[in-house]
Design an enzyme around this catalytic site. Structure first.
Site, mmCIF file in Angstrom:
data_model
loop_
_atom_site.group_PDB
_atom_site.id
_atom_site.type_symbol
_atom_site.label_atom_id
_atom_site.label_comp_id
_atom_site.label_asym_id
_atom_site.label_seq_id
_atom_site.Cartn_x
_atom_site.Cartn_y
_atom_site.Cartn_z
ATOM 1 N N ASP A 8 0.676 -1.022 -0.133
ATOM 2 C CA ASP A 8 0.122 0.560 -0.091
ATOM 3 C C ASP A 8 1.052 0.724 -0.160
ATOM 4 O OD1 ASP A 8 0.961 0.563 2.806
ATOM 5 O OD2 ASP A 8 -1.287 0.539 3.415
ATOM 6 N N HIS A 9 -0.062 2.564 -0.098
ATOM 7 C CA HIS A 9 1.206 3.814 0.300
ATOM 8 C C HIS A 9 2.739 3.724 1.392
ATOM 9 C CE1 HIS A 9 -2.667 3.503 3.175
ATOM 10 N NE2 HIS A 9 -1.756 4.649 3.205
ATOM 11 N N CYS A 65 2.693 -2.994 4.563
ATOM 12 C CA CYS A 65 2.448 -2.307 4.023
ATOM 13 C C CYS A 65 2.282 -1.747 5.556
ATOM 14 C CB CYS A 65 0.630 -2.663 4.626
ATOM 15 S SG CYS A 65 0.055 -3.421 6.046
ATOM 16 N N THR A 67 2.183 -1.119 9.297
ATOM 17 C CA THR A 67 2.600 -2.764 10.078
ATOM 18 C C THR A 67 3.103 -3.927 9.264
ATOM 19 O OG1 THR A 67 0.354 -3.410 10.588
ATOM 20 C CG2 THR A 67 1.309 -1.557 11.862
ATOM 21 N N HIS A 98 9.877 -24.416 8.208
ATOM 22 C CA HIS A 98 8.757 -24.317 9.237
ATOM 23 C C HIS A 98 7.779 -24.449 8.742
ATOM 24 C CE1 HIS A 98 12.099 -24.617 13.445
ATOM 25 N NE2 HIS A 98 11.858 -25.122 12.211
ATOM 26 N N ARG A 132 8.336 -33.112 9.980
ATOM 27 C CA ARG A 132 7.616 -33.192 11.128
ATOM 28 C C ARG A 132 6.534 -31.572 10.380
ATOM 29 N NH1 ARG A 132 12.033 -31.353 12.589
ATOM 30 N NH2 ARG A 132 12.109 -29.485 14.319
ATOM 31 N N HIS A 133 7.478 -30.934 9.795
ATOM 32 C CA HIS A 133 6.608 -29.496 9.231
ATOM 33 C C HIS A 133 5.500 -29.970 8.261
ATOM 34 C CE1 HIS A 133 9.622 -27.039 12.260
ATOM 35 N NE2 HIS A 133 10.515 -27.805 11.646
HETATM 36 C C1 RB5 Z 1 -2.052 2.531 6.328
HETATM 37 O O1 RB5 Z 1 -2.147 3.497 6.880
HETATM 38 C C2 RB5 Z 1 -2.058 1.501 6.911
HETATM 39 O O2 RB5 Z 1 -2.719 1.610 7.930
HETATM 40 C C3 RB5 Z 1 -1.669 0.533 6.627
HETATM 41 O O3 RB5 Z 1 -0.408 0.542 5.786
HETATM 42 C C4 RB5 Z 1 -1.373 -0.999 7.517
HETATM 43 O O4 RB5 Z 1 -0.317 -0.828 9.185
HETATM 44 C C5 RB5 Z 1 -2.236 -1.799 7.756
HETATM 45 O O5 RB5 Z 1 -2.282 -2.475 8.792
#
Ligand code: RB5
Length: 143
Positions: A8-9, A65, A67, A98, A132-133
């Site tokens: 994403d951005h 993204c 996070t 794994h 096993r994995h």
């Molecule tokens: C975008 O601002 C943010 O929410 C996205 O990149 C991400 O972290 C969502 O999980």
């Protein structure tokens, strides 16, 4: 090796650098966007990347993204996608060893470029251990 990439951005800058890096390693790269830092919705890009793995057009996916969580949750809605959220090399290594992860997800806002490069290298170089994995991975879809 054919690799699909998406973001994403928040992940746009890392995704662009990653594309150049993968191409410099003579890998084949398919870019599913996004294509600027304009605000977008991460599922729109992850779903297209996942479809390309399901259609066997790409072997691995790499996505970002902010996070890593939203885009990773999206990818894991696909039945045979095993997307692993990795923020350090050891996690990426074990995701391959794994979990036989086929998508590497990284949290763009929490990694610098050197970290992205190192995590990517480990992910692409590590083979699934099987044994096993294999049994455990097969149970993931049995709900
Ligand atoms: C975008 O601002 C943010 O929410 C996205 O990149 C991400 O972290 C969502 O999980």
């Amino acid at each position: 090796m054919k690799i699909g990439i998406a973001c994403d951005h928040a992940g746009f800058d890392h995704k662009e650098k990653l594309k150049e890096y993968l191409l410099s390693k003579e890998l084949i790269v398919e870019d599913f966007g996004c294509y600027s830092i304009e605000s977008v919705d991460y599922p729109d890009f992850s779903h297209e990347l996942c479809k390309s793995l399901e259609n066997k057009k790409n072997i691995f996916g790499i996505q970002f993204c902010g996070t890593g969580n939203g885009i990773n949750m999206t990818a894991n809605k696909h039945l045979n996608i095993r997307a692993a959220l990795c923020w350090k090399e050891e996690i990426a290594q074990q995701a391959r060893l794994h979990n036989n992860a086929n998508i590497l997800t990284m949290p763009a806002r929490h990694l610098n470029w050197d970290q992205v490069k190192e995590i990517t290298d480990v992910f692409l170089e590590t083979k699934f251990e099987g044994g096993r994995h294999q049994r455990r991975v097969e149970k993931i879809n049995k709900i």
